[in-house]
Design a protein around this motif. Structure first.
Motif, PDB file in Angstrom:
ATOM      1  N   ALA A 146      10.616  -3.000   0.953  1.00  0.00           N
ATOM      2  CA  ALA A 146       9.542  -2.732   1.914  1.00  0.00           C
ATOM      3  C   ALA A 146       9.368  -1.238   2.130  1.00  0.00           C
ATOM      4  CB  ALA A 146       9.850  -3.423   3.241  1.00  0.00           C
ATOM      5  N   ARG A 147      10.473  -0.514   2.156  1.00  0.00           N
ATOM      6  CA  ARG A 147      10.391   0.947   2.313  1.00  0.00           C
ATOM      7  C   ARG A 147       9.647   1.584   1.147  1.00  0.00           C
ATOM      8  NH1 ARG A 147      15.748   3.748   0.849  1.00  0.00           N
ATOM      9  NH2 ARG A 147      14.857   3.113  -1.158  1.00  0.00           N
ATOM     10  N   ASP A 148      10.008   1.183  -0.071  1.00  0.00           N
ATOM     11  CA  ASP A 148       9.362   1.758  -1.256  1.00  0.00           C
ATOM     12  C   ASP A 148       7.884   1.367  -1.322  1.00  0.00           C
ATOM     13  OD1 ASP A 148      11.826   2.783  -1.877  1.00  0.00           O
ATOM     14  OD2 ASP A 148      12.321   1.240  -3.365  1.00  0.00           O
ATOM     15  N   ALA A 149       7.585   0.100  -0.981  1.00  0.00           N
ATOM     16  CA  ALA A 149       6.190  -0.346  -0.996  1.00  0.00           C
ATOM     17  C   ALA A 149       5.371   0.407   0.053  1.00  0.00           C
ATOM     18  CB  ALA A 149       6.118  -1.851  -0.745  1.00  0.00           C
ATOM     19  N   THR A 150       5.976   0.676   1.210  1.00  0.00           N
ATOM     20  CA  THR A 150       5.269   1.409   2.260  1.00  0.00           C
ATOM     21  C   THR A 150       4.948   2.827   1.814  1.00  0.00           C
ATOM     22  OG1 THR A 150       6.364   0.093   3.980  1.00  0.00           O
ATOM     23  CG2 THR A 150       5.406   2.204   4.648  1.00  0.00           C
ATOM     24  N   ALA A 151       5.898   3.484   1.162  1.00  0.00           N
ATOM     25  CA  ALA A 151       5.663   4.845   0.682  1.00  0.00           C
ATOM     26  C   ALA A 151       4.518   4.876  -0.337  1.00  0.00           C
ATOM     27  CB  ALA A 151       6.945   5.408   0.068  1.00  0.00           C
ATOM     28  N   LYS A 152       4.514   3.909  -1.256  1.00  0.00           N
ATOM     29  CA  LYS A 152       3.451   3.880  -2.263  1.00  0.00           C
ATOM     30  C   LYS A 152       2.103   3.544  -1.631  1.00  0.00           C
ATOM     31  CE  LYS A 152       6.604   2.648  -6.012  1.00  0.00           C
ATOM     32  NZ  LYS A 152       7.018   1.623  -7.002  1.00  0.00           N
ATOM     33  N   PHE A 153       2.105   2.594  -0.688  1.00  0.00           N
ATOM     34  CA  PHE A 153       0.859   2.253   0.000  1.00  0.00           C
ATOM     35  C   PHE A 153       0.301   3.458   0.746  1.00  0.00           C
ATOM     36  CE2 PHE A 153      -0.626   1.395   4.338  1.00  0.00           C
ATOM     37  CZ  PHE A 153      -1.883   0.873   4.053  1.00  0.00           C
ATOM     38  N   ALA A 154       1.159   4.171   1.474  1.00  0.00           N
ATOM     39  CA  ALA A 154       0.690   5.295   2.278  1.00  0.00           C
ATOM     40  C   ALA A 154       0.063   6.373   1.406  1.00  0.00           C
ATOM     41  CB  ALA A 154       1.861   5.870   3.087  1.00  0.00           C
ATOM     42  N   ASP A 155       0.711   6.679   0.297  1.00  0.00           N
ATOM     43  CA  ASP A 155       0.175   7.727  -0.578  1.00  0.00           C
ATOM     44  C   ASP A 155      -1.157   7.303  -1.203  1.00  0.00           C
ATOM     45  OD1 ASP A 155       2.373   9.277  -0.022  1.00  0.00           O
ATOM     46  OD2 ASP A 155       3.511   8.611  -1.771  1.00  0.00           O
ATOM     47  N   LEU A 156      -1.225   6.037  -1.634  1.00  0.00           N
ATOM     48  CA  LEU A 156      -2.457   5.565  -2.271  1.00  0.00           C
ATOM     49  C   LEU A 156      -3.588   5.409  -1.263  1.00  0.00           C
ATOM     50  CD1 LEU A 156      -3.904   4.547  -4.807  1.00  0.00           C
ATOM     51  CD2 LEU A 156      -2.975   2.263  -4.337  1.00  0.00           C
ATOM     52  N   TYR A 157      -3.275   4.829  -0.107  1.00  0.00           N
ATOM     53  CA  TYR A 157      -4.330   4.572   0.877  1.00  0.00           C
ATOM     54  C   TYR A 157      -4.846   5.875   1.485  1.00  0.00           C
ATOM     55  CZ  TYR A 157      -6.837   2.317   4.690  1.00  0.00           C
ATOM     56  OH  TYR A 157      -7.812   1.898   5.548  1.00  0.00           O
ATOM     57  N   ALA A 158      -3.986   6.873   1.615  1.00  0.00           N
ATOM     58  CA  ALA A 158      -4.436   8.155   2.143  1.00  0.00           C
ATOM     59  C   ALA A 158      -5.487   8.791   1.240  1.00  0.00           C
ATOM     60  CB  ALA A 158      -3.249   9.100   2.311  1.00  0.00           C
ATOM     61  N   GLN A 159      -5.434   8.492  -0.042  1.00  0.00           N
ATOM     62  CA  GLN A 159      -6.385   9.070  -0.987  1.00  0.00           C
ATOM     63  C   GLN A 159      -7.644   8.222  -1.153  1.00  0.00           C
ATOM     64  OE1 GLN A 159      -4.262   9.641  -4.649  1.00  0.00           O
ATOM     65  NE2 GLN A 159      -2.789  11.079  -3.759  1.00  0.00           N
ATOM     66  N   THR A 160      -7.474   6.896  -1.178  1.00  0.00           N
ATOM     67  CA  THR A 160      -8.587   6.019  -1.546  1.00  0.00           C
ATOM     68  C   THR A 160      -9.204   5.264  -0.383  1.00  0.00           C
ATOM     69  OG1 THR A 160      -7.118   4.130  -1.988  1.00  0.00           O
ATOM     70  CG2 THR A 160      -7.509   5.685  -3.806  1.00  0.00           C
ATOM     71  N   LYS A 161      -8.430   5.005   0.691  1.00  0.00           N
ATOM     72  CA  LYS A 161      -8.892   4.159   1.805  1.00  0.00           C
ATOM     73  C   LYS A 161      -9.384   2.808   1.279  1.00  0.00           C
ATOM     74  CE  LYS A 161      -8.081   7.289   4.876  1.00  0.00           C
ATOM     75  NZ  LYS A 161      -6.967   7.139   5.845  1.00  0.00           N
ATOM     76  N   ASP A 162      -8.682   2.274   0.304  1.00  0.00           N
ATOM     77  CA  ASP A 162      -9.058   1.025  -0.340  1.00  0.00           C
ATOM     78  C   ASP A 162      -8.674  -0.147   0.562  1.00  0.00           C
ATOM     79  OD1 ASP A 162      -9.467  -1.186  -1.953  1.00  0.00           O
ATOM     80  OD2 ASP A 162      -8.710  -0.220  -3.762  1.00  0.00           O
TER      81      ASP A 162
END
Length: 293
Positions: free
Chosen positions: A224-240
């Protein structure tokens, strides 16, 4: 940080499920006094440039740095003490930060007083008094491990160590999700953390449950920690919105899994209690004592 109210009828709320409201934690005890201590560190720095000579200047700057460093150590000691008091099974802090903070503050006051008073003795006296007042104001660090009676030290140590690692994973999740700059995501992670901590307390109540909950404390929270880090980085850029929905679905699965595991732990505890009661009733019958059915 202000938090928005939410629920199942709010945007992004899970319909059909009633999630417990996040627990509001009490403000850190002694936080205001630490801030005052930090402000006092400015006094010797402000007067440093009015001193005669480089030695007096350096002593005042070192005094301000020592007092400020002591305040930082004290703040970290208060955080460690709050975590120790919150848990039923906990190890004492490895470093007595509040005691070290008192020593640093005393040294800072000693240096500052020596430049404005005659002789070293007066400076030492003021430093000792300042360190003593610090200990009276903030107290000592927890000096002993805290466990449960009747549970061997090895089990207690394993539980404390496992929960400490799990808490680090939760903190990493909270730090990572802030990068997404999405209040709803932060709220969901906070809700997951609260549910995880409820399970932590259940394990502390009975350290024998650690074996059955080890995956939640380690493997699942790391994922969950790793998934959260990847989500945060991706969503901050794309707002998908699709990425956000998938991430929330993952959190839903984790929450449901934690609820199920907590119920399993409660059922196991009830079964153990029923067995103990039956064993005691059988012994009473063998001793010829009346047992009400």
């Amino acid at each position: 940080m202000a938090k928005r109210f939410g629920g199942k009828h709010s945007p992004g709320g899970a319909s059909g499920t009633t999630a417990p409201a996040p627990t509001l934690r009490a403000p850190l005890r002694g936080r205001a006094r630490v801030q005052i201590l930090m402000a006092l560190a400015l006094i010797p720095v402000a007067t440093a440039f009015a001193q005669d000579g480089a030695i007096a200047l350096g002593a005042n700057l070192l005094a301000g740095a020592a007092i400020f460093g002591g305040a930082l150590l004290t703040r970290e000691g208060l955080k460690a003490e709050a975590a120790w008091m919150e848990r039923k099974v906990a190890r004492r802090p490895a470093i007595p930060r509040k005691i070290f903070g008192a020593a640093a503050v005393g040294a800072g006051v000693m240096l500052g007083a020596m430049t404005g008073l005659d002789g070293i003795i007066a400076g030492v006296a003021y430093g000792v008094i300042a360190a003593g007042l610090h200990l009276v104001s903030f107290g000592l660090d927890p000096m002993s491990d805290k466990g449960m009676e009747g549970v061997d030290a090895f089990q207690t140590e394993r539980v404390a160590r496992s929960i400490e690692e799990a808490e680090k994973h939760l903190e990493a999740m909270s730090d990572a999700v802030r990068r997404a700059r999405d209040r709803e995501a932060e709220t969901r992670v906070a809700r997951l953390a609260e549910k995880a901590r409820v399970m932590f307390r259940a394990i502390e109540d009975d350290p024998r449950d650690l074996a059955t909950a080890r995956k939640f404390l380690g493997v699942y929270l790391v994922g969950a920690r790793d998934a959260t880090a990847k989500f945060a980085d991706l969503y901050a850029q794309t707002k998908d919105a699709v990425v956000k929905a998938e991430y929330f679905a993952l959190l839903d699965d984790l929450e449901q899994g934690m609820d199920a595991k907590r119920e399993t732990l409660l059922v196991t505890d009830r079964t153990d209690l029923d067995v103990e009661i039956e064993v005691l009733r059988d012994r009473l019958k063998r001793d010829g004592l009346t047992v009400r059915d």
